[in-house]
Motif scaffolding. Sequence first.
Motif, PDB file in Angstrom:
ATOM      1  N   SER A   1      41.027  46.151  41.300  1.00  0.00           N
ATOM      2  CA  SER A   1      41.953  46.429  40.199  1.00  0.00           C
ATOM      3  C   SER A   1      43.394  46.226  40.644  1.00  0.00           C
ATOM      4  O   SER A   1      43.759  46.587  41.763  1.00  0.00           O
ATOM      5  CB  SER A   1      41.786  47.875  39.718  1.00  0.00           C
ATOM      6  OG  SER A   1      40.506  48.068  39.190  1.00  0.00           O
ATOM      7  N   GLU A   2      44.178  45.640  39.773  1.00  0.00           N
ATOM      8  CA  GLU A   2      45.610  45.418  39.965  1.00  0.00           C
ATOM      9  C   GLU A   2      45.962  44.462  41.102  1.00  0.00           C
ATOM     10  O   GLU A   2      47.072  44.486  41.610  1.00  0.00           O
ATOM     11  CB  GLU A   2      46.343  46.750  40.122  1.00  0.00           C
ATOM     12  CG  GLU A   2      46.195  47.639  38.901  1.00  0.00           C
ATOM     13  CD  GLU A   2      46.932  48.958  39.022  1.00  0.00           C
ATOM     14  OE1 GLU A   2      47.698  49.146  39.984  1.00  0.00           O
ATOM     15  OE2 GLU A   2      46.742  49.788  38.139  1.00  0.00           O
TER      16      GLU A   2
ATOM     17  N   LYS B   1      45.057  45.309  30.764  1.00  0.00           N
ATOM     18  CA  LYS B   1      43.945  45.838  31.550  1.00  0.00           C
ATOM     19  C   LYS B   1      42.654  45.160  31.120  1.00  0.00           C
ATOM     20  O   LYS B   1      42.256  45.233  29.964  1.00  0.00           O
ATOM     21  CB  LYS B   1      43.846  47.361  31.363  1.00  0.00           C
ATOM     22  CG  LYS B   1      42.602  47.983  31.980  1.00  0.00           C
ATOM     23  CD  LYS B   1      42.608  47.869  33.483  1.00  0.00           C
ATOM     24  CE  LYS B   1      41.335  48.435  34.068  1.00  0.00           C
ATOM     25  NZ  LYS B   1      40.668  47.488  34.934  1.00  0.00           N
TER      26      LYS B   1
END
Length: 164
Positions: free
Chosen positions: A10-11, A30
């Motif tokens: 994630s990210e 997201k």
Amino acid sequence: MKKIILMGRSECGKTTLRQALKGDTIHYHKTQYVNHYDVVIDTPGEYAENHTLSRALALYSYEADVVGLLISATESYSLYPPCVTAMSTRPVIGIVTQIDHKNGKPAQAEEWLRLAGCDIVFHVSSYTGEGIWQILDYLREDGELLPWDEKTAQQPRNVLSTKN
């Protein structure tokens, strides 16, 4: 254009890279499920972070021509085990993202990707555009023109010979 699946935690910049590859405006979004675009498959980071969900990545990789393992230059560790690319039946490239971050360590991120088995590693900044065209060039099929090729092909041939 070869189809690429983007994998990473994630990210790490998967969705931002997808936006940059397509020439879209960069904005935060997201990713909550696997998104299929024309030449990019964008996956949620949770799939790479969770052992149970990671099996889905293996299945979705069969729908792509190339697997892209992403790691941010700001990471303090790597999710990828050594030689994990041997598990794929597709070519696997490494992509170091966020190379322009002030706390980034792109050389360390590249080492982790090479340890994972990536022979080819790209360094990119989706915000400045650095490294984006190299990935697009890698994904180009034989005989396929990319936007910068089309502009060059449209220029008259004698423009360069105007010196007297």
